[in-house]
Design a protein around this motif. Structure first.
Motif, PDB file in Angstrom:
ATOM      1  N   ARG A 193       4.437   8.287  -6.913  1.00  0.00           N
ATOM      2  CA  ARG A 193       5.085   7.922  -8.280  1.00  0.00           C
ATOM      3  C   ARG A 193       4.984   6.296  -8.344  1.00  0.00           C
ATOM      4  N   GLY A 194       5.204   5.561  -7.348  1.00  0.00           N
ATOM      5  CA  GLY A 194       4.859   4.340  -7.263  1.00  0.00           C
ATOM      6  C   GLY A 194       3.816   3.685  -6.333  1.00  0.00           C
ATOM      7  N   PRO A 195       2.639   4.014  -6.452  1.00  0.00           N
ATOM      8  CA  PRO A 195       1.426   3.792  -5.438  1.00  0.00           C
ATOM      9  C   PRO A 195       1.570   1.977  -5.399  1.00  0.00           C
ATOM     10  N   GLY A 196       1.626   1.126  -6.365  1.00  0.00           N
ATOM     11  CA  GLY A 196       1.591  -0.288  -6.152  1.00  0.00           C
ATOM     12  C   GLY A 196       2.573  -0.586  -5.440  1.00  0.00           C
ATOM     13  N   LEU A 197       3.958  -0.174  -5.582  1.00  0.00           N
ATOM     14  CA  LEU A 197       4.944  -0.541  -4.885  1.00  0.00           C
ATOM     15  C   LEU A 197       4.994  -0.059  -3.491  1.00  0.00           C
ATOM     16  N   SER A 198       4.427   1.079  -3.351  1.00  0.00           N
ATOM     17  CA  SER A 198       4.123   1.586  -1.985  1.00  0.00           C
ATOM     18  C   SER A 198       3.368   0.745  -1.144  1.00  0.00           C
ATOM     19  N   ALA A 199       2.332   0.360  -1.759  1.00  0.00           N
ATOM     20  CA  ALA A 199       1.418  -0.449  -1.207  1.00  0.00           C
ATOM     21  C   ALA A 199       1.961  -1.941  -0.882  1.00  0.00           C
ATOM     22  N   GLN A 200       2.726  -2.397  -1.655  1.00  0.00           N
ATOM     23  CA  GLN A 200       3.237  -3.757  -1.384  1.00  0.00           C
ATOM     24  C   GLN A 200       4.527  -3.645  -0.088  1.00  0.00           C
ATOM     25  N   ILE A 201       5.178  -2.403  -0.113  1.00  0.00           N
ATOM     26  CA  ILE A 201       6.273  -2.406   0.965  1.00  0.00           C
ATOM     27  C   ILE A 201       5.403  -2.361   2.425  1.00  0.00           C
ATOM     28  N   ASN A 202       4.209  -1.486   2.151  1.00  0.00           N
ATOM     29  CA  ASN A 202       3.577  -1.436   3.389  1.00  0.00           C
ATOM     30  C   ASN A 202       2.912  -2.513   3.805  1.00  0.00           C
ATOM     31  N   SER A 203       2.421  -3.499   2.986  1.00  0.00           N
ATOM     32  CA  SER A 203       1.956  -4.787   3.342  1.00  0.00           C
ATOM     33  C   SER A 203       2.762  -5.643   3.988  1.00  0.00           C
ATOM     34  N   LEU A 204       4.272  -5.641   3.321  1.00  0.00           N
ATOM     35  CA  LEU A 204       5.134  -6.424   3.886  1.00  0.00           C
ATOM     36  C   LEU A 204       5.768  -5.896   5.306  1.00  0.00           C
ATOM     37  N   TYR A 205       5.822  -4.559   5.559  1.00  0.00           N
ATOM     38  CA  TYR A 205       6.230  -3.922   6.739  1.00  0.00           C
ATOM     39  C   TYR A 205       5.169  -4.522   7.885  1.00  0.00           C
ATOM     40  N   ALA A 206       3.942  -4.520   7.396  1.00  0.00           N
ATOM     41  CA  ALA A 206       2.623  -4.695   8.415  1.00  0.00           C
ATOM     42  C   ALA A 206       2.790  -6.327   8.827  1.00  0.00           C
ATOM     43  N   GLU A 207       3.269  -7.039   7.692  1.00  0.00           N
ATOM     44  CA  GLU A 207       3.511  -8.717   8.012  1.00  0.00           C
ATOM     45  C   GLU A 207       4.594  -8.832   8.900  1.00  0.00           C
ATOM     46  N   LEU A 208       5.852  -8.151   8.855  1.00  0.00           N
ATOM     47  CA  LEU A 208       6.934  -8.348   9.499  1.00  0.00           C
ATOM     48  C   LEU A 208       6.865  -7.774  10.970  1.00  0.00           C
TER      49      LEU A 208
END
Length: 289
Positions: A193-208
């Motif tokens: 439903r929100g592929p862009g948001l999901s990718a953004q969240i996963n990128s943040l998780y990887a960074e943190l």
């Protein structure tokens, strides 16, 4: 039918004088007489009888005059409407929006409709990637998308957004949010439903360097926020979602470079209509409320 001939016909009929009609039409009397003769040959009837008292309509002329007036009126109405369409005062716009524009797009549409009520607008909820495809294909004219956009599209930045942790308003949080959410079960929006948001969240998780668990998924952001308000669990959402969140929910901005992104308006073809709409979107984005 030549509208110039019809205009000559109705002008002579109104003034009942070839000389006066020629002056009004900025032509010579012989040229006007020739125009009337051409029209008479086309309709197959004499339209005027000329005498000492000027030009009078024949019975055929009397019958045809209302039709000539109607055709000229419709022609003038067409020209006026064409000018309105060309200037962007009339027409239609197909607009897309996704999670990044869930609050901004409806407000921009409302402002635009208030100013240009004769423009028809359709508003469709679509992921940014689908919006970009439809903008390039021409089935959308404006999209509220997550930036950047693919080649072939123009765009304008509207608002910077940030990921935030949604929690019940009365819940206390530690200073170290990253450690707190690591391995914690979270509610999330379904990735499809929100592929862009999901990718953004996963990128943040990887960074943190954190790895939250999935407690529950929902198909829309309002449901995610409602579940958090009900105490089902926290969620990571766009900070702009505060405007649609229930009062029982508060949003706490998350740290990290991957936590932020730009939302913008995108379009493939610049027209007076798209320019006016983008201007309304900019006003809404700058208003901040």
């Amino acid at each position: 039918m030549d509208l110039r001939l019809l205009r000559a016909f109705v002008t002579v009929a109104r003034l009942r004088n070839f000389g006066a009609a020629a002056v009004e039409l900025s032509t010579s009397q012989p040229a006007l007489t020739k125009q009337i003769q051409v029209l008479e040959r086309r309709v197959g009837a004499v339209l005027f009888s000329r005498g000492r008292n000027g030009a009078r309509l024949t019975p055929a002329g009397e019958l045809l005059l209302p039709d000539a007036l109607e055709l000229l009126a419709r022609s003038e109405a067409f020209e006026r409407r064409a000018a309105q369409v060309a200037s962007g005062a009339e027409g239609s716009l197909a607009i897309g929006f996704g999670l990044s524009g869930i609050e901004l797009a409806p407000r921009a549409v409302a402002l635009f409709r208030n100013r240009w009520p004769r423009v028809t607008i359709s508003l469709t909820d679509l992921p940014s990637s689908v919006q970009s495809e439809r903008l390039l294909a021409g089935s959308l004219q404006i999209g509220f998308v997550r930036l950047p956009v693919p080649a072939g599209l123009e765009h304008l930045r509207l608002r910077r957004d940030r990921l935030a942790l949604a929690v019940p308003a009365d819940q206390g949080l530690p200073r170290d949010l990253v450690s707190w959410i690591d391995a914690r079960p979270l509610i999330r929006l379904t990735p499809r439903r929100g592929p862009g948001l999901s990718a953004q969240i996963n990128s943040l998780y990887a960074e943190l360097g954190c790895h939250p668990q999935v407690l529950q998924e929902a198909d829309d952001l309002q449901t995610v926020l409602a579940l958090t308000a009900a105490g089902a669990g926290p969620a990571v959402v766009p900070e702009s979602a505060q405007r649609i969140a229930p009062p029982e929910v508060r949003l706490v901005p998350l740290p990290g470079r991957a936590a932020t992104w730009w939302t913008g308006a995108a379009w493939a073809t610049r027209t007076p209509l798209t320019e006016r709409f983008v201007k309304a979107a900019v006003e809404v984005a700058r208003s901040g409320h």
